[in-house]
Design a protein around this motif. Structure first.
Motif, PDB file in Angstrom:
ATOM      1  N   LYS A 227      47.913 103.709  46.861  1.00  0.00           N
ATOM      2  CA  LYS A 227      48.018 102.743  45.756  1.00  0.00           C
ATOM      3  C   LYS A 227      47.282 103.238  44.521  1.00  0.00           C
ATOM      4  N   ILE A 228      46.288 104.093  44.722  1.00  0.00           N
ATOM      5  CA  ILE A 228      45.545 104.685  43.613  1.00  0.00           C
ATOM      6  C   ILE A 228      46.200 105.994  43.161  1.00  0.00           C
ATOM      7  N   LEU A 229      46.497 106.865  44.141  1.00  0.00           N
ATOM      8  CA  LEU A 229      46.934 108.222  43.836  1.00  0.00           C
ATOM      9  C   LEU A 229      48.344 108.309  43.263  1.00  0.00           C
ATOM     10  N   LEU A 230      49.287 107.581  43.854  1.00  0.00           N
ATOM     11  CA  LEU A 230      50.686 107.766  43.450  1.00  0.00           C
ATOM     12  C   LEU A 230      50.971 107.273  42.032  1.00  0.00           C
ATOM     13  N   PRO A 231      50.545 106.057  41.651  1.00  0.00           N
ATOM     14  CA  PRO A 231      50.755 105.660  40.249  1.00  0.00           C
ATOM     15  C   PRO A 231      50.044 106.588  39.276  1.00  0.00           C
ATOM     16  N   ASP A 232      48.843 107.040  39.646  1.00  0.00           N
ATOM     17  CA  ASP A 232      48.116 107.964  38.784  1.00  0.00           C
ATOM     18  C   ASP A 232      48.883 109.268  38.630  1.00  0.00           C
ATOM     19  N   SER A 233      49.481 109.757  39.724  1.00  0.00           N
ATOM     20  CA  SER A 233      50.278 110.977  39.670  1.00  0.00           C
ATOM     21  C   SER A 233      51.459 110.803  38.723  1.00  0.00           C
ATOM     22  N   GLY A 234      52.172 109.667  38.847  1.00  0.00           N
ATOM     23  CA  GLY A 234      53.295 109.407  37.960  1.00  0.00           C
ATOM     24  C   GLY A 234      52.868 109.311  36.503  1.00  0.00           C
ATOM     25  N   ARG A 235      51.731 108.676  36.285  1.00  0.00           N
ATOM     26  CA  ARG A 235      51.216 108.518  34.918  1.00  0.00           C
ATOM     27  C   ARG A 235      50.853 109.883  34.326  1.00  0.00           C
ATOM     28  N   LEU A 236      50.204 110.742  35.123  1.00  0.00           N
ATOM     29  CA  LEU A 236      49.847 112.073  34.642  1.00  0.00           C
ATOM     30  C   LEU A 236      51.087 112.911  34.346  1.00  0.00           C
ATOM     31  N   LEU A 237      52.097 112.808  35.208  1.00  0.00           N
ATOM     32  CA  LEU A 237      53.341 113.547  34.971  1.00  0.00           C
ATOM     33  C   LEU A 237      53.988 113.111  33.662  1.00  0.00           C
ATOM     34  N   GLU A 238      53.965 111.808  33.399  1.00  0.00           N
ATOM     35  CA  GLU A 238      54.515 111.302  32.138  1.00  0.00           C
ATOM     36  C   GLU A 238      53.684 111.791  30.949  1.00  0.00           C
ATOM     37  N   GLU A 239      52.351 111.751  31.100  1.00  0.00           N
ATOM     38  CA  GLU A 239      51.485 112.191  30.010  1.00  0.00           C
ATOM     39  C   GLU A 239      51.666 113.677  29.715  1.00  0.00           C
ATOM     40  N   GLU A 240      51.783 114.482  30.780  1.00  0.00           N
ATOM     41  CA  GLU A 240      51.963 115.922  30.588  1.00  0.00           C
ATOM     42  C   GLU A 240      53.285 116.224  29.900  1.00  0.00           C
ATOM     43  N   ALA A 241      54.338 115.503  30.293  1.00  0.00           N
ATOM     44  CA  ALA A 241      55.640 115.695  29.641  1.00  0.00           C
ATOM     45  C   ALA A 241      55.567 115.271  28.172  1.00  0.00           C
TER      46      ALA A 241
END
Length: 463
Positions: free
Chosen positions: A95-109
């Motif tokens: 619940k912590i890691l997966l949304p954060d991963s998606g958010r980072l992927l969006e930020e990096e893009a």
């Protein structure tokens, strides 16, 4: 009924853990991780799986680290509609890691698009934070040491693996076959985590080999940590510790608490935990006390060993400081996250130290920096690397070769076949030789996408 296993990841590398099990018409995925490191590995994350996600009946996770769980948002996005089974702590961490991963992927893009350093126009994230949130709706937490049935014909049980909160050894049984997945095995005598559960029998074993070719340094990691920070501070420098938000950050914080308590580090030395995700993870140690050995007072001390940096503004402000301090920031192999901004700010100053704690997969910035590169590429820009680069290998949450062998000695009867995975080629082959020569077990190192039929006799390769 014949069972087959197809190795969709963690072959020839420590990342991308995915194993497709089929028994009759039943199909389940054991782990669903992202590939990390070398570009040719990361490109696999964009390739379609050899099975349509909608055809899968269930997913079972060993633990929450992204190389074991980080592909789940894409699996659900592409049609998976079954349940995802894991321990309670693994669910909370996901619940912590997966949304954060998606958010980072969006930020990096987004960053790549704004600064024009991507070869793709526009650069797109592998998945989004919203995709991750949707994936979480499919989770179904289960208890340790309790048999459950994820789909018809298969019985599954989770046993504690040590490693991190919620990490599991997974045993799967059909009518006539038992296969056990070690997941990532923890240390036998860890400072914080419980030791891995003893497994006494299994027809087949899928075994990790991250440290299959080496032993952890016998030196006290706290002493090494304290010495490095003191030396850096004496130069007026900053110690940057790239750290996994789950497990490693908490262990480092506990060591820092003990070092300050003993006087080995000055109590006034500022320590910052620049990862809201790591802060949220640390709080879970209070909830899942049965997974670790800390009492309430020790747990609270660990949780307060560093000042939590929450906002982006606070993070940026740290980069303007030029006085001795310790910054713990994700990610552990310097592949993304806030630590990259700290590396951009501090890597070019010889007074500073970049301290890696644990394994660095090939192709990551961490591996390159330990290997002695003179500059590192971050956000399309090459940053001179003048800071001292150090590594404390024995802070790892993985069992080393000797500890793996001790864990294997608990088996009362050898498996028919042991599959060596989740290791670089040298590590996997070294562990294969060690097990074959010392225990005389049948071992095999599978290739990527290799499919094997688990028969009464020797497993046979399908393709």
């Amino acid at each position: 009924m014949t069972m087959t296993i197809k190795f969709l990841g963690a072959t020839g590398t420590v990342t991308g853990s995915k194993y497709l099990l089929q028994s009759g018409t039943t199909k389940i995925l054991l782990d669903c991780g992202l590939f990390q490191g070398y570009k040719q590995l990361r490109l696999r994350n964009w390739q379609a799986l050899p099975i349509a996600p909608a055809e899968l009946d269930a997913v079972v996770l060993t633990h929450a680290h992204l190389d074991h769980s980080g592909y789940l948002p894409l699996l659900v996005k592409n049609g998976f509609r079954g349940k995802i089974y894991c321990s309670g702590a693994t669910y909370e961490l996901c619940k912590i890691l997966l949304p954060d991963s998606g958010r980072l992927l969006e930020e990096e893009a987004g960053f790549a698009n704004r600064h024009g350093f991507s070869k793709h126009s526009p650069a797109l994230p592998l998945y989004s934070e919203a995709d991750a949130v949707r994936a979480l709706r499919h989770f179904s937490p289960v208890k340790f040491n309790t048999t459950f049935q994820p789909c018809e014909g298969l019985q599954v049980e989770l046993f504690r693996a040590g490693h991190i909160l919620g990490a599991a050894i997974v045993q799967i049984k059909s009518a006539d076959t038992t296969i056990t997945f070690s997941g990532d095995l923890g240390r036998l005598h860890d400072l914080i985590m419980q030791a891995p559960s003893k497994i006494e029998s299994s027809d087949y074993l899928v075994l990790e080999s991250t440290y299959g070719d080496r032993l952890h340094d016998a030196a006290d990691p706290a002493t090494l940590l304290g010495n490095t920070i003191r030396e850096t501070s004496s130069r007026g420098g900053v110690t940057i510790i790239p750290s996994f938000a789950v497990g490693r950050a908490q262990e480092i914080m506990y060591h820092l608490y003990l070092l300050k308590k003993s006087g080995a580090l000055p109590s006034a030395l500022p320590v910052y935990l620049n990862s809201p995700m790591a802060a949220d993870t640390t709080a879970l140690y209070r909830q899942y006390h049965e997974d670790h050995q800390l009492n309430t007072a020790q747990c609270e001390a660990m949780c307060h060993a560093a000042k939590i940096v929450n906002s982006v503004e606070e993070s940026i402000a740290l980069n303007r400081k030029r006085t001795p301090m310790v910054i713990i920031a994700a990610s552990g192999m310097a592949t993304g996250g806030r630590v990259l901004h700290h590396l951009k700010a501090f890597a070019s100053d010889a007074r500073n130290t970049i301290l890696f704690a644990g394994f660095q997969a090939g192709g990551t910035r961490g591996a390159a920096m330990i290997g002695g590169v003179e500059s590192i590429k971050i956000h399309g820009e090459y940053i001179p690397l003048r800071a001292k680069v150090s590594q404390i290998d024995n802070l790892s949450a993985h069992a080393d070769a000797s500890e793996i062998m001790t864990w294997l000695s608990y088996f009362k009867t050898p498996p028919k076949k042991t599959f060596i995975t989740h290791g670089e080629p040298n590590a996997a082959d070294a562990l294969r030789r060690r097990i074959t020569e010392n225990l005389h077990w049948e071992c095999y190192v599978p290739d990527y996408c290799e499919e094997i039929e688990l028969t009464e006799n020797m497993p046979s390769v399908i393709k």
